[in-house]
Design an enzyme around this catalytic site. Structure first.
Site, PDB file in Angstrom:
ATOM      1  N   ASP A  13       0.398  80.867  -9.975  1.00  0.00           N
ATOM      2  CA  ASP A  13       1.356  80.594 -11.053  1.00  0.00           C
ATOM      3  C   ASP A  13       1.788  79.139 -11.119  1.00  0.00           C
ATOM      4  O   ASP A  13       2.910  78.812 -11.522  1.00  0.00           O
ATOM      5  CB  ASP A  13       2.608  81.497 -10.906  1.00  0.00           C
ATOM      6  CG  ASP A  13       2.244  82.968 -10.917  1.00  0.00           C
ATOM      7  OD1 ASP A  13       1.319  83.324 -11.656  1.00  0.00           O
ATOM      8  OD2 ASP A  13       2.874  83.738 -10.181  1.00  0.00           O
ATOM      9  N   LYS A  16      -2.016  76.816 -13.999  1.00  0.00           N
ATOM     10  CA  LYS A  16      -3.466  76.606 -14.163  1.00  0.00           C
ATOM     11  C   LYS A  16      -3.905  76.848 -15.603  1.00  0.00           C
ATOM     12  O   LYS A  16      -4.762  76.151 -16.126  1.00  0.00           O
ATOM     13  CB  LYS A  16      -4.246  77.547 -13.228  1.00  0.00           C
ATOM     14  CG  LYS A  16      -3.946  77.329 -11.757  1.00  0.00           C
ATOM     15  CD  LYS A  16      -4.638  78.357 -10.879  1.00  0.00           C
ATOM     16  CE  LYS A  16      -4.127  79.770 -11.065  1.00  0.00           C
ATOM     17  NZ  LYS A  16      -2.747  80.002 -10.622  1.00  0.00           N
ATOM     18  N   GLY A  40      -2.317  85.988 -14.323  1.00  0.00           N
ATOM     19  CA  GLY A  40      -1.646  85.916 -15.609  1.00  0.00           C
ATOM     20  C   GLY A  40      -1.497  84.447 -15.927  1.00  0.00           C
ATOM     21  O   GLY A  40      -0.773  83.732 -15.244  1.00  0.00           O
ATOM     22  N   HIS A  41      -2.267  83.972 -16.900  1.00  0.00           N
ATOM     23  CA  HIS A  41      -2.268  82.546 -17.228  1.00  0.00           C
ATOM     24  C   HIS A  41      -1.648  82.359 -18.606  1.00  0.00           C
ATOM     25  O   HIS A  41      -2.120  82.927 -19.589  1.00  0.00           O
ATOM     26  CB  HIS A  41      -3.711  82.000 -17.192  1.00  0.00           C
ATOM     27  CG  HIS A  41      -4.310  82.052 -15.815  1.00  0.00           C
ATOM     28  ND1 HIS A  41      -5.564  81.595 -15.527  1.00  0.00           N
ATOM     29  CD2 HIS A  41      -3.798  82.498 -14.638  1.00  0.00           C
ATOM     30  CE1 HIS A  41      -5.804  81.757 -14.234  1.00  0.00           C
ATOM     31  NE2 HIS A  41      -4.748  82.316 -13.678  1.00  0.00           N
ATOM     32  N   GLN A 223      -5.115  82.775  -9.000  1.00  0.00           N
ATOM     33  CA  GLN A 223      -4.302  82.798  -7.773  1.00  0.00           C
ATOM     34  C   GLN A 223      -4.171  81.379  -7.202  1.00  0.00           C
ATOM     35  O   GLN A 223      -4.201  80.437  -7.967  1.00  0.00           O
ATOM     36  CB  GLN A 223      -4.885  83.771  -6.724  1.00  0.00           C
ATOM     37  CG  GLN A 223      -4.790  85.245  -7.106  1.00  0.00           C
ATOM     38  CD  GLN A 223      -5.830  85.697  -8.109  1.00  0.00           C
ATOM     39  OE1 GLN A 223      -7.008  85.508  -7.889  1.00  0.00           O
ATOM     40  NE2 GLN A 223      -5.406  86.291  -9.185  1.00  0.00           N
TER      41      GLN A 223
HETATM   42  P1  GDP Z   1      -0.893  80.175 -13.893  1.00  0.00           P
HETATM   43  O1  GDP Z   1      -1.029  81.571 -13.399  1.00  0.00           O
HETATM   44  O2  GDP Z   1      -1.184  79.176 -12.829  1.00  0.00           O
HETATM   45  O3  GDP Z   1      -1.671  79.910 -15.149  1.00  0.00           O
HETATM   46  O4  GDP Z   1       0.662  79.995 -14.250  1.00  0.00           O
HETATM   47  P2  GDP Z   1       1.581  81.050 -15.089  1.00  0.00           P
HETATM   48  O5  GDP Z   1       1.202  80.993 -16.516  1.00  0.00           O
HETATM   49  O6  GDP Z   1       1.572  82.383 -14.423  1.00  0.00           O
HETATM   50  O7  GDP Z   1       3.017  80.450 -14.806  1.00  0.00           O
HETATM   51  C1  GDP Z   1       3.376  79.177 -15.211  1.00  0.00           C
HETATM   52  C2  GDP Z   1       4.558  79.298 -16.182  1.00  0.00           C
HETATM   53  O8  GDP Z   1       5.170  78.027 -16.311  1.00  0.00           O
HETATM   54  C3  GDP Z   1       4.144  79.694 -17.583  1.00  0.00           C
HETATM   55  O9  GDP Z   1       5.160  80.457 -18.148  1.00  0.00           O
HETATM   56  C4  GDP Z   1       3.998  78.361 -18.305  1.00  0.00           C
HETATM   57  O10 GDP Z   1       4.227  78.465 -19.704  1.00  0.00           O
HETATM   58  C5  GDP Z   1       5.092  77.564 -17.659  1.00  0.00           C
HETATM   59  N1  GDP Z   1       4.839  76.125 -17.542  1.00  0.00           N
HETATM   60  C6  GDP Z   1       3.661  75.471 -17.298  1.00  0.00           C
HETATM   61  N2  GDP Z   1       3.885  74.147 -17.141  1.00  0.00           N
HETATM   62  C7  GDP Z   1       5.220  73.955 -17.278  1.00  0.00           C
HETATM   63  C8  GDP Z   1       6.055  72.804 -17.185  1.00  0.00           C
HETATM   64  O11 GDP Z   1       5.626  71.682 -16.924  1.00  0.00           O
HETATM   65  N3  GDP Z   1       7.408  73.016 -17.368  1.00  0.00           N
HETATM   66  C9  GDP Z   1       7.925  74.238 -17.634  1.00  0.00           C
HETATM   67  N4  GDP Z   1       9.244  74.335 -17.794  1.00  0.00           N
HETATM   68  N5  GDP Z   1       7.162  75.336 -17.725  1.00  0.00           N
HETATM   69  C10 GDP Z   1       5.828  75.198 -17.537  1.00  0.00           C
HETATM   70  P1  IMO Z   2      -2.335  83.682 -11.101  1.00  0.00           P
HETATM   71  O1  IMO Z   2      -3.800  83.495 -11.407  1.00  0.00           O
HETATM   72  C1  IMO Z   2       0.673  84.839  -8.148  1.00  0.00           C
HETATM   73  C2  IMO Z   2      -0.437  88.006  -5.325  1.00  0.00           C
HETATM   74  C3  IMO Z   2       0.288  89.336  -5.417  1.00  0.00           C
HETATM   75  C4  IMO Z   2       0.260  89.745  -3.959  1.00  0.00           C
HETATM   76  C5  IMO Z   2      -1.103  89.270  -3.487  1.00  0.00           C
HETATM   77  C6  IMO Z   2      -2.178  90.342  -3.491  1.00  0.00           C
HETATM   78  O2  IMO Z   2      -1.532  84.094 -12.274  1.00  0.00           O
HETATM   79  O3  IMO Z   2      -1.809  82.511 -10.370  1.00  0.00           O
HETATM   80  P2  IMO Z   2      -3.585  91.468  -5.442  1.00  0.00           P
HETATM   81  O4  IMO Z   2      -3.148  92.295  -6.621  1.00  0.00           O
HETATM   82  O5  IMO Z   2      -4.328  90.254  -5.802  1.00  0.00           O
HETATM   83  O6  IMO Z   2      -4.292  92.302  -4.404  1.00  0.00           O
HETATM   84  O7  IMO Z   2      -2.202  91.010  -4.744  1.00  0.00           O
HETATM   85  O8  IMO Z   2      -1.474  88.230  -4.372  1.00  0.00           O
HETATM   86  N1  IMO Z   2      -1.088  87.541  -6.580  1.00  0.00           N
HETATM   87  C7  IMO Z   2      -0.623  86.544  -7.334  1.00  0.00           C
HETATM   88  N2  IMO Z   2       0.499  85.791  -7.215  1.00  0.00           N
HETATM   89  N3  IMO Z   2      -0.215  84.573  -9.144  1.00  0.00           N
HETATM   90  C8  IMO Z   2      -1.354  85.302  -9.250  1.00  0.00           C
HETATM   91  O9  IMO Z   2      -2.332  84.978 -10.118  1.00  0.00           O
HETATM   92  C9  IMO Z   2      -1.586  86.357  -8.347  1.00  0.00           C
HETATM   93  N4  IMO Z   2      -2.571  87.260  -8.181  1.00  0.00           N
HETATM   94  C10 IMO Z   2      -2.258  87.972  -7.096  1.00  0.00           C
HETATM   95  O10 IMO Z   2       1.592  89.179  -5.900  1.00  0.00           O
HETATM   96  O11 IMO Z   2       1.235  89.022  -3.237  1.00  0.00           O
HETATM   97 MG    MG Z   3       0.079  83.344 -13.260  1.00  0.00          MG
END
Ligand code: GDP
Ligand code: IMO
Ligand code: MG
Length: 439
Positions: A13, A16, A40-41, A223
């Site tokens: 999270d 990416k 979840g991206h 991840q």
């Molecule tokens: P990923 O799994 O690595 O793609 O990250 P996620 O999408 O799960 O979580 C990142 C969250 O932070 C999302 O809700 C993005 O919209 C938000 N986000 C990304 N970059 C920034 C930033 O620079 N500032 C803020 N406030 N939010 C951001």
């Molecule tokens: P993105 O791509 C954050 C965590 C779960 C748990 C562990 C194992 O959005 O960054 P799993 O279901 O993979 O067997 O769970 O990994 N986990 C993540 N945490 N971002 C993710 O993906 C994750 N995918 C799995 O919360 O701790």
């Molecule tokens: Mg994510």
């Protein structure tokens, strides 16, 4: 032939999705290489939020090749739902290609993931319960069902029977579950096969063709490094290798096809699920950062655990991924803190101090961060678009991180939207890439 890997440098999270979408503008192909819909991206474009779980984060750029590589585990229901959802939003999905060798998440994988967590009780990992672990287990046990198996009813049925046989005991409690009915399951999966048939391809060949033509290919990790099954905080990890080296295996290219590795890190830390977290803030400040950063899981909605930036872990990530650049996201969330802390050492039990990420689980579980304090800034920085726009304290914070980890920062993100970024000197070559490639 530039291949660039976008890898999570923390526990997932990190942003990416946003960074991949940004690079996709300059690229010809975006490839997911591991993980599944545990990811979840989030991409925010023109005020609209897209939450992608399986779809590569290049899909918002029409016509760019988007690949789900052989290393990904696919829940075909989620995939077809995601395709439907994107089409409803008028997103062209015709350039998607799915590896025939990718493994499929089956209904029994999800049931076993769920049951496994319940059985672990207090020791549970906190998985996303999407069937990821059991699916990768079957892959390693050579009992997996692959995308290509969806194209032949007889083979599909035979493989499902063979995969379920050794699980009879553990699946006994679900004996009456309609999801496990052999005929119904086969028919359901054949329907998915029919729906995705047009996208199935030898994706390794497609990606290599692009690289051979000198085009930019982005390999999008899911991840993060500390969730890596080999190098992460085992057993509190996912069941794949999110680190950069895995891009070659999960996409079917060679190590020499990767030219850059960008490690994405927040300006602080988060973790969702159980496991060690040496810089965790279990207090009002942690709560404040969670609210300011909207730190709630994209996939499960769970509140993310929050902490200070952990430079011991980040340096470990730089080493494991051979990072060529860092991307710092969510710097805007730190605005308003009078003082910022970054962990530069760990202190474990019995006064043991270390600069290195501990290899021993017991030491890691007892480790807490030892901090350096840096001045904060009060300004809202979400409209900053160059390093000069940033307050001096924010620039100093970035410099401290980069010097400690010994990796240049290519990009700084100051908000969720695509345009809320600052390209630094180190990132300029990539910023200009699209224009140069077009010229
Ligand atoms: P990923 O799994 O690595 O793609 O990250 P996620 O999408 O799960 O979580 C990142 C969250 O932070 C999302 O809700 C993005 O919209 C938000 N986000 C990304 N970059 C920034 C930033 O620079 N500032 C803020 N406030 N939010 C951001
Ligand atoms: P993105 O791509 C954050 C965590 C779960 C748990 C562990 C194992 O959005 O960054 P799993 O279901 O993979 O067997 O769970 O990994 N986990 C993540 N945490 N971002 C993710 O993906 C994750 N995918 C799995 O919360 O701790
Ligand atoms: Mg994510």
């Amino acid at each position: 032939m530039p291949g660039i890997v976008v890898v999570g440098a923390q526990w997932g999270d990190e942003g990416k999705g946003k960074i991949t979408d940004l690079l996709a503008e300059r690229a010809d192909a975006v490839v997911r290489f591991q993980g599944g819909n545990n990811a979840g991206h989030t991409i925010v474009h023109e005020g609209v939020t897209y939450k992608l779980h399986l779809m590569p984060s290049g899909i918002l750029h029409p016509g760019k090749l988007c690949v789900i590589g052989n290393g990904v585990v696919i829940d075909p229901k989620i995939l077809t739902d995601e395709l439907d959802d994107l089409r409803r939003r008028d997103i062209d999905t015709s350039a998607l290609r799915i590896s025939a060798n990718a493994h499929l998440i089956m209904p029994y994988h999800m049931l076993l993931d769920h049951a496994g967590e319940i059985k672990l009780g207090k020791l549970q990992i906190g998985t996303t319960r999407r069937g990821i672990g059991p699916c990768y287990s079957d892959k390693a046990a050579r009992l997996g069902i692959r995308v290509q198996d969806l194209l032949d009813e007889k083979i599909l049925k035979k493989k499902i029977v063979a995969a379920m046989e050794p699980k009879r005991l553990s699946l006994r409690e679900f004996a009456r579950d309609p999801r496990l009915d052999l005929q119904a399951m086969t028919e359901e999966y054949l329907t998915y096969g029919h729906r995705i048939k047009q996208y199935i391809a030898d994706t390794s060949r497609l990606v290599l063709e692009r690289l051979d033509d000198g085009e930019l290919v982005v390999f999008e990790g899911a991840q993060g490094t500390l969730l890596d099954i080999d190098h992460g905080t085992y057993p509190f990890v996912t069941s794949s290798n999110p680190i950069a080296g895995s891009a070659t295996i999960g996409a079917g290219v060679g190590p020499r096809d990767i030219t850059e590795v960008w490690g994405i890190t927040k300006a602080y830390s988060t973790r969702v699920g159980a496991g060690p977290f040496p810089t965790e803030l279990d207090d009002a400040l942690g709560e404040e950062l969670r609210e300011r950063g909207a730190e709630f899981g994209t996939t499960t909605g769970r509140p993310r655990r929050v902490g200070w930036l952990d430079l011991v872990a980040l340096r470990y990530a730089a080493r494991l991924n051979s990072l060529s650049a860092l991307v710092i996201t969510k710097l805007d969330v730190l605005s308003g803190q009078p003082t910022l802390r970054v962990a530069t050492r760990y202190r474990a039990d019995e006064g043991l101090e270390t600069d290195h990420f501990p290899y021993h689980q017991t030491v890691l579980h007892h480790s807490v961060g030892e901090y350096e304090e840096l001045p904060g800034w009060s300004e809202d920085i979400s409209d900053c678009r160059s390093e000069q726009d940033l307050p001096a304290a924010a620039r100093d914070y970035l410099r401290y991180v980069s010097e400690f980890v010994r990796v240049p920062i290519a990009l700084v993100s100051v908000g969720p939207a695509r345009e809320q970024v600052i390209w630094t000197q180190a990132g300029r070559s990539m910023q200009g890439y699209g224009a140069r490639a077009a010229a």
